[in-house]
Design an enzyme around this catalytic site. Sequence first.
Site, mmCIF file in Angstrom:
data_model
loop_
_atom_site.group_PDB
_atom_site.id
_atom_site.type_symbol
_atom_site.label_atom_id
_atom_site.label_comp_id
_atom_site.label_asym_id
_atom_site.label_seq_id
_atom_site.Cartn_x
_atom_site.Cartn_y
_atom_site.Cartn_z
ATOM 1 N N PRO A 115 11.847 29.811 41.496
ATOM 2 C CA PRO A 115 11.999 31.210 41.997
ATOM 3 C C PRO A 115 13.122 32.275 41.081
ATOM 4 O O PRO A 115 14.020 32.589 41.620
ATOM 5 C CB PRO A 115 12.522 31.143 43.268
ATOM 6 N N LYS A 116 12.643 32.442 39.851
ATOM 7 C CA LYS A 116 13.441 33.217 39.162
ATOM 8 C C LYS A 116 13.338 34.471 39.110
ATOM 9 O O LYS A 116 12.167 35.112 39.014
ATOM 10 C CB LYS A 116 13.150 32.398 37.561
ATOM 11 N N LYS A 117 14.324 35.472 38.778
ATOM 12 C CA LYS A 117 14.395 36.683 38.535
ATOM 13 C C LYS A 117 15.653 37.026 37.622
ATOM 14 O O LYS A 117 16.410 36.236 37.572
ATOM 15 C CB LYS A 117 14.699 37.627 39.959
#
Length: 248
Positions: A115-117
Amino acid sequence: MNRDEILKAPSMPVFSPSYPHPPNRFIKREYLIITYETDPEVIRAALPEPLEPAPGNLVFYEWMKMPDSSGFGDYEESGTGIRALYKDEPCNFSVQMYLDDEPPITGGREIWGFPKKYGVPRLKVMKDTLTGTLHYDGERVAMGTMTYKHRSLENQLDKVRDGIAGLNVNLKLLPDVDGSPKIAQLVGYNLTDITVHGAWEGEARLHLIPHVNCRVADFPVRRVVSARHQVVDFTLPFGRVLHDYLAT
């Protein structure tokens, strides 16, 4: 460009791929991991079934510095995870991750479901303090501090390695071209070829600031339980599907 050439491409854009084919090797990856107690209803709301919370209402906030990662380069990362159980097996579930490098953002999301931003995390030694910070859109949203190398775990490195080798879980969601779910899976993976160069424990504090688009403070700090500083090498292999929400 024929079908075989298309299917051999590791990622988009095909003429200049964002990332190569895994596995990925990480050398001298440095961690600050602060484990703390939070509210059980927050954990339950963030933890996808069939995962169950581990005893103790425990989550962790971590900073990671990756100076040498094959295919991804040199970058830093920060985020929240939950101590959980998958069919009674202890695991770590990744809730949110913020980092400053495009290849591991796209590759992490597309292959393993991380779940990368985009964010700007930093981990460094400030005089006598190991200090982690995270900035999002120019605002500081997290700061963690730990005493620097006060208690060495040099006699427990096998135990540290075994912990790193445990099950990690992501929720992978990818839409179809019409916006409907195309992939909805729990993905599990275990790190391999692990070398622990050093590990330390010590006192720590964690400060989280509310932000609507970087919701690390949604997991309030009720009590810091432990903190660890470690430097390791390992390989990130392909994952495996633990649960397919579209098949049930």
